[in-house]
Write an enzyme that holds these catalytic residues in place. Structure first.
Site, PDB file in Angstrom:
ATOM      1  N   HIS A 106       0.851  -1.182   0.000  1.00 18.17           N
ATOM      2  CA  HIS A 106       0.000   0.000   0.000  1.00 18.17           C
ATOM      3  C   HIS A 106       0.886   1.231   0.000  1.00 18.17           C
ATOM      4  CE1 HIS A 106      -3.097   2.861   1.105  1.00 18.17           C
ATOM      5  NE2 HIS A 106      -3.953   1.957   0.686  1.00 18.17           N
ATOM      6  N   ASP A 164      -8.127  -4.962   0.043  1.00 14.51           N
ATOM      7  CA  ASP A 164      -8.687  -5.667  -1.110  1.00 14.51           C
ATOM      8  C   ASP A 164      -8.292  -7.123  -1.190  1.00 14.51           C
ATOM      9  OD1 ASP A 164     -10.276  -3.728  -2.176  1.00 14.51           O
ATOM     10  OD2 ASP A 164      -8.549  -2.665  -2.957  1.00 14.51           O
TER      11      ASP A 164
HETATM   12  N1  ACO Z   1       4.149  -7.635  -5.164  1.00  8.28           N
HETATM   13  C1  ACO Z   1       5.478  -7.670  -5.332  1.00  8.28           C
HETATM   14  N2  ACO Z   1       6.313  -6.622  -5.121  1.00  8.28           N
HETATM   15  C2  ACO Z   1       5.742  -5.457  -4.746  1.00  8.28           C
HETATM   16  C3  ACO Z   1       4.360  -5.337  -4.534  1.00  8.28           C
HETATM   17  C4  ACO Z   1       3.531  -6.468  -4.764  1.00  8.28           C
HETATM   18  N3  ACO Z   1       2.219  -6.415  -4.587  1.00  8.28           N
HETATM   19  N4  ACO Z   1       4.055  -4.066  -4.153  1.00  8.28           N
HETATM   20  C5  ACO Z   1       5.232  -3.416  -4.101  1.00  8.28           C
HETATM   21  N5  ACO Z   1       6.265  -4.253  -4.460  1.00  8.28           N
HETATM   22  C6  ACO Z   1       7.685  -3.928  -4.466  1.00  8.28           C
HETATM   23  C7  ACO Z   1       8.062  -3.078  -5.671  1.00  8.28           C
HETATM   24  O1  ACO Z   1       8.467  -3.891  -6.756  1.00  8.28           O
HETATM   25  C8  ACO Z   1       9.201  -2.258  -5.093  1.00  8.28           C
HETATM   26  O2  ACO Z   1      10.351  -3.087  -5.035  1.00  8.28           O
HETATM   27  P1  ACO Z   1      11.831  -2.428  -5.220  1.00  8.28           P
HETATM   28  O3  ACO Z   1      11.985  -1.461  -4.077  1.00  8.28           O
HETATM   29  O4  ACO Z   1      12.736  -3.604  -5.165  1.00  8.28           O
HETATM   30  O5  ACO Z   1      11.802  -1.750  -6.567  1.00  8.28           O
HETATM   31  C9  ACO Z   1       8.771  -1.996  -3.652  1.00  8.28           C
HETATM   32  O6  ACO Z   1       7.923  -3.102  -3.314  1.00  8.28           O
HETATM   33  C10 ACO Z   1       7.996  -0.682  -3.469  1.00  8.28           C
HETATM   34  O7  ACO Z   1       6.902  -0.693  -4.378  1.00  8.28           O
HETATM   35  P2  ACO Z   1       6.274   0.606  -5.055  1.00  8.28           P
HETATM   36  O8  ACO Z   1       5.513   0.189  -6.269  1.00  8.28           O
HETATM   37  O9  ACO Z   1       7.337   1.653  -5.214  1.00  8.28           O
HETATM   38  O10 ACO Z   1       5.301   1.087  -3.912  1.00  8.28           O
HETATM   39  P3  ACO Z   1       4.136   2.123  -4.082  1.00  8.28           P
HETATM   40  O11 ACO Z   1       3.891   2.702  -2.759  1.00  8.28           O
HETATM   41  O12 ACO Z   1       4.406   3.043  -5.223  1.00  8.28           O
HETATM   42  O13 ACO Z   1       2.904   1.203  -4.575  1.00  8.28           O
HETATM   43  C11 ACO Z   1       1.014  -0.212  -4.603  1.00  8.28           C
HETATM   44  C12 ACO Z   1       1.868   0.773  -3.775  1.00  8.28           C
HETATM   45  C13 ACO Z   1       0.632   0.407  -5.961  1.00  8.28           C
HETATM   46  C14 ACO Z   1      -0.293  -0.491  -3.848  1.00  8.28           C
HETATM   47  C15 ACO Z   1       1.816  -1.526  -4.818  1.00  8.28           C
HETATM   48  O14 ACO Z   1       2.173  -2.096  -3.560  1.00  8.28           O
HETATM   49  C16 ACO Z   1       1.060  -2.548  -5.657  1.00  8.28           C
HETATM   50  O15 ACO Z   1       1.129  -2.499  -6.910  1.00  8.28           O
HETATM   51  N6  ACO Z   1       0.310  -3.495  -5.003  1.00  8.28           N
HETATM   52  C17 ACO Z   1      -0.490  -4.452  -5.731  1.00  8.28           C
HETATM   53  C18 ACO Z   1      -1.782  -3.786  -6.187  1.00  8.28           C
HETATM   54  C19 ACO Z   1      -2.769  -3.548  -5.047  1.00  8.28           C
HETATM   55  O16 ACO Z   1      -3.016  -4.425  -4.237  1.00  8.28           O
HETATM   56  N7  ACO Z   1      -3.378  -2.353  -5.037  1.00  8.28           N
HETATM   57  C20 ACO Z   1      -4.389  -1.992  -4.031  1.00  8.28           C
HETATM   58  C21 ACO Z   1      -3.955  -0.868  -3.207  1.00  8.28           C
HETATM   59  S1  ACO Z   1      -5.146  -0.608  -1.915  1.00  8.28           S
HETATM   60  C22 ACO Z   1      -6.387   0.293  -2.590  1.00  8.28           C
HETATM   61  O17 ACO Z   1      -6.295   0.930  -3.595  1.00  8.28           O
HETATM   62  C23 ACO Z   1      -7.630   0.269  -1.830  1.00  8.28           C
END
Ligand code: ACO
Length: 428
Positions: free
Chosen positions: A307, A364
């Site tokens: 998140h 979610d």
């Molecule tokens: N699976 C695997 N790796 C992940 C995931 C995931 N679900 N989420 C983040 N990471 C990793 C990224 O690859 C990144 O790794 P790195 O540092 O080695 O490059 C690190 O964790 C940070 O991730 P970011 O994408 O920079 O984090 P950000 O805060 O921008 O993104 C987000 C948050 C979009 C929710 C992300 O965690 C994601 O895509 N999750 C899956 C989708 C999801 O469940 N969305 C619902 C959000 S809740 C809502 O809207 C109600």
């Protein structure tokens, strides 16, 4: 701490005031930056460090896992309040008295008929159309049947616009699902509570009386409450920015629905279920998918994990996990998908990749499992999220308009070509 931030650019130094919130968060007020520095701006793609407004609606602390609406803890609201009370608190600032709640509900009920011509628009969509596209279009189309533009300086006009959308939106939500399922479009009943009425409109079969299951009603109330607001997330910021051009409430909400649709935001609940289904079809090997999620050359992400702001745990996920167990037990559903979900969660919570990056199950991860048990089609999951988020969007739009916020218009750093001569088409 001093209440001034100092900025040094080359030889020149500048001072900017600090702004403090009631929970002691601190921001540097850079409103005067561009003027004072002769054109310097800040850049922050994704707004990870940028506050877009001051807001008195929702407080969240991602490190501590705190979420409060109007000062009330989400855990307490989910336990003790119903969705309409929470909606009232978000929109009007505090929990309602019995009289206030009754008036709000009565006013909503009096506006709950949707112009019948909306059915013609709905009819024109193919059955395969995604329900979020339909919901966004119909919400925008409502403008055509409610032509008065809202004078936000009039409390009465503001109130009427709010009541209208709170009344008509559930009808659109229900019709969107009924269209997909091929069921006749119906109405609820004025004798029912707000959430019961949504359930009747969604689930009633044409040839039998609808009997409400109180455990499902309770779970839906909780789900809507947990989704009702989340401060300046992608869809809410969209609603505020569209509304900042003085586009109407319904048009702003329609844009918010489109923003919510994406799989990185509200669309995640659909994506979670699709992911779990795919893992099941592929033999249920959770370890294989854990490895894919960690492999940087593989675009696969573990949907429902991580998140933007919760870097400890998502307080909503805790509540919803319990509700998922209750609903499945009460309906007697034994869902292999739930076992896969639990397996993934267990592995991720002890895997250094997820632990180091503070990736925890978000709201979610579990909401889709509950919706599936309620026999709601997977493509409708994000529509259910939109139903819950409606009062939050309304509250944020109202606050933005009443605070007379300026039109949202970010700047950029241009990285394209410098000026060049035009070449006629045969010389390119
Ligand atoms: N699976 C695997 N790796 C992940 C995931 C995931 N679900 N989420 C983040 N990471 C990793 C990224 O690859 C990144 O790794 P790195 O540092 O080695 O490059 C690190 O964790 C940070 O991730 P970011 O994408 O920079 O984090 P950000 O805060 O921008 O993104 C987000 C948050 C979009 C929710 C992300 O965690 C994601 O895509 N999750 C899956 C989708 C999801 O469940 N969305 C619902 C959000 S809740 C809502 O809207 C109600």
């Amino acid at each position: 701490m001093s209440d001034i931030a100092k900025l040094q650019i080359g030889e020149d130094s500048y001072e900017f005031p600090l702004v403090k919130g009631t929970e002691n968060e601190v921001a540097i007020d850079i409103k005067s930056l561009r003027g004072a520095t002769n054109g310097v701006i800040t850049i922050d793609p994704g707004y990870k460090n940028t506050g877009s407004c001051e807001s008195a609606i929702t407080f969240l602390d991602g490190e501590k896992g705190i979420l409060r609406y109007r000062g009330y803890a989400i855990e307490e609201l989910a336990e003790k309040a119903d969705f309409l009370e929470v909606a009232y608190a978000l929109i009007f600032g505090d929990l309602p008295t019995t009289e206030q709640l009754e008036k709000f509900h009565t006013d909503i009920k009096s506006k709950s008929v949707v112009d019948d011509d909306i059915k013609k628009i709905l009819d024109a969509f193919p059955k395969t159309a995604h329900p979020m596209g339909i919901l966004s279009s119909l919400t925008s189309a409502l403008t055509a049947f409610n032509p008065t533009s809202v004078n936000v300086d009039s409390e009465e006009e503001m109130y009427n616009a709010i009541v209208k959308i709170m009344a008509k939106f559930p009808v659109l939500v229900a019709w969107t699902m009924r269209k997909q399922k091929g069921l006749p479009l119906n109405y609820g009943s004025k004798s029912l509570g707000y959430v019961e009425n949504i359930m009747k409109m969604m689930f009633e079969e044409p040839n039998e009386d609808y009997v409400m299951n109180p455990i499902i009603k309770d779970a839906l109330d909780k789900l809507f409450i947990l989704h009702a607001d989340h401060e300046q997330n992608c869809s809410t910021s969209t609603v505020r920015i569209v509304g900042s051009s003085h586009a109407g409430l319904f048009a702003s909400l329609s844009a918010g629905i489109s923003a919510l649709w994406g799989p990185l935001h509200g669309g995640a609940n659909q994506a979670v279920l699709e992911m779990l289904e795919a893992i099941k079809e592929d033999g249920g090997d959770t370890k294989k998918y854990m490895a894919k999620a960690k492999d940087k050359s593989d675009p696969f992400r573990l949907m429902g994990f991580g998140h933007r702001v919760y870097k400890n745990f998502d307080p909503r996920a805790k509540i919803i996990k319990k509700a998922a167990d209750e609903v499945l037990a009460s309906l007697g559903v034994e869902d292999p998908i739930l076992e896969i979900a639990k397996g993934l969660e267990k592995e991720a919570l002890s895997d250094p990749y997820f632990v180091d990056r503070k990736l925890y199950p978000n709201v979610d991860f579990y909401s889709g499992i509950i919706y599936r048990a309620m026999d709601i089609p997977v493509e409708m999951f994000t529509v259910m999220f939109a139903m819950g988020r409606l009062p939050g969007w309304i509250a944020q739009w109202k606050e933005m308009r009443l605070n007379k916020e300026p039109i949202g218009r970010p700047r950029q750093i241009y990285t394209g070509e410098n000026v060049r001569d035009f070449k006629s088409i045969d010389n390119r």
